[in-house]
Design a protein around this motif. Structure first.
Motif, short mmCIF file in Angstrom:
data_model
loop_
_atom_site.label_atom_id
_atom_site.label_comp_id
_atom_site.label_asym_id
_atom_site.label_seq_id
_atom_site.Cartn_x
_atom_site.Cartn_y
_atom_site.Cartn_z
N VAL A 1 0.85 -1.18 0.00
CA VAL A 1 0.00 0.00 0.00
C VAL A 1 0.89 1.24 0.00
O VAL A 1 1.72 1.42 0.89
CB VAL A 1 -0.94 0.02 1.23
N VAL A 2 0.73 2.05 -1.03
CA VAL A 2 1.52 3.27 -1.15
C VAL A 2 0.86 4.38 -0.34
O VAL A 2 -0.34 4.61 -0.45
CB VAL A 2 1.63 3.71 -2.63
N ARG A 3 1.67 5.03 0.46
CA ARG A 3 1.21 6.20 1.20
C ARG A 3 2.22 7.29 0.88
O ARG A 3 3.33 7.31 1.42
CB ARG A 3 1.16 5.91 2.69
N GLY A 4 1.86 8.17 -0.07
CA GLY A 4 2.81 9.13 -0.59
C GLY A 4 2.55 10.56 -0.17
O GLY A 4 1.44 10.94 0.16
N VAL A 5 3.64 11.32 -0.21
CA VAL A 5 3.60 12.75 0.08
C VAL A 5 4.13 13.49 -1.15
O VAL A 5 5.03 13.01 -1.83
CB VAL A 5 4.42 13.09 1.36
N LEU A 6 3.54 14.64 -1.43
CA LEU A 6 3.92 15.44 -2.60
C LEU A 6 5.08 16.37 -2.26
O LEU A 6 5.09 17.01 -1.21
CB LEU A 6 2.71 16.26 -3.05
N ASN A 7 6.06 16.43 -3.14
CA ASN A 7 7.21 17.31 -2.97
C ASN A 7 7.37 18.15 -4.23
O ASN A 7 7.69 17.63 -5.30
CB ASN A 7 8.48 16.48 -2.70
N TRP A 8 7.15 19.46 -4.10
CA TRP A 8 7.27 20.38 -5.22
C TRP A 8 8.69 20.91 -5.39
O TRP A 8 8.96 21.70 -6.27
CB TRP A 8 6.32 21.56 -5.04
N GLY A 9 9.59 20.54 -4.48
CA GLY A 9 10.97 20.98 -4.61
C GLY A 9 11.28 22.30 -3.92
O GLY A 9 12.41 22.78 -4.00
N TYR A 10 10.32 22.89 -3.26
CA TYR A 10 10.58 24.15 -2.56
C TYR A 10 11.38 23.90 -1.30
O TYR A 10 11.06 23.00 -0.52
CB TYR A 10 9.28 24.87 -2.18
N ALA A 11 12.43 24.68 -1.09
CA ALA A 11 13.26 24.56 0.11
C ALA A 11 13.42 25.96 0.69
O ALA A 11 14.38 26.66 0.39
CB ALA A 11 14.61 23.95 -0.24
N PRO A 12 12.43 26.39 1.49
CA PRO A 12 12.47 27.75 2.03
C PRO A 12 13.80 28.06 2.70
O PRO A 12 14.42 27.17 3.28
CB PRO A 12 11.33 27.74 3.07
N PRO A 13 14.29 29.26 2.57
CA PRO A 13 13.58 30.43 2.06
C PRO A 13 13.63 30.56 0.53
O PRO A 13 13.03 31.47 -0.03
CB PRO A 13 14.34 31.60 2.71
N ARG A 14 14.32 29.65 -0.15
CA ARG A 14 14.39 29.72 -1.62
C ARG A 14 13.15 29.07 -2.24
O ARG A 14 12.46 28.28 -1.59
CB ARG A 14 15.66 29.00 -2.11
N LEU A 15 12.94 29.34 -3.49
CA LEU A 15 11.87 28.68 -4.24
C LEU A 15 12.42 27.49 -5.03
O LEU A 15 11.68 26.81 -5.70
CB LEU A 15 11.19 29.66 -5.19
N ALA A 16 13.73 27.27 -4.95
CA ALA A 16 14.38 26.19 -5.68
C ALA A 16 14.64 25.01 -4.75
O ALA A 16 14.67 25.16 -3.53
CB ALA A 16 15.70 26.70 -6.26
#
Length: 168
Positions: A74-89
């Motif tokens: 059973v997959v239990r996933g979390v979404l990662n958009w790549g944001y690493a505050p304080p940067r947007l990258a």
């Protein structure tokens, strides 16, 4: 890791036999360290070598069920958009990446979905090392998925596959 060559001819061709193979899983993310060395014929002179981490595992689908090493998973996933505050990258700091994986695992997640960005190899290596599955939603933005773009799409997907093919 333990291995014994079946015979010297197989070893010379890079084939080995594991005496007691250990299967990778999120609970036991065991990986083998493999070193391939190229030596000058008839000498011990090292020309080049490559060291990689590898694991034994299978991920398949049976109907709408995902199987990891032949067992329902059973997959239990979390979404990662790549944001690493304080940067947007995305961060390239391995400590940051490890912290994200540890946090996701502490919350019961067993997969990270990297949404529309390609994580650094170090992130994928850490996921593999720590027992975290990775799903990469490839960032392809084509105006139309038609034959006119097929050559470009195939090239992109070949590059993606080459990049992340050894990670669960």
């Amino acid at each position: 890791w333990h291995w014994s060559p079946v015979d010297s001819d197989l070893r010379a061709r890079g084939q080995i036999e594991l005496t007691k193979p250990r299967i990778w899983s999120p609970q036991d993310p065991y990986r083998y360290s493999i070193e391939v060395a190229l030596r000058r014929t008839g000498t011990t002179e090292l020309i080049d070598k490559l060291q990689v981490q590898a694991a034994i595992r299978t991920i398949t689908a049976e109907g709408d069920m995902l199987l990891l090493n032949g067992m329902p998973f059973v997959v239990r996933g979390v979404l990662n958009w790549g944001y690493a505050p304080p940067r947007l990258a995305p961060s390239i700091d391995k400590k940051w990446m490890r912290g994200e994986i540890e946090q996701a695992q502490s919350m019961g997640f067993n997969m990270i979905k990297f949404c529309l960005w390609i994580p650094p190899k170090a992130y994928l290596d850490l996921c593999d090392e720590m027992g975290m599955l990775a799903w990469i939603e490839y960032p392809t933005w084509h105006p139309k998925l038609t034959g006119a773009f097929l050559t470009e799409l195939r090239q992109e997907y070949d590059e993606f596959f080459y990049y992340d093919r050894n990670h669960p």
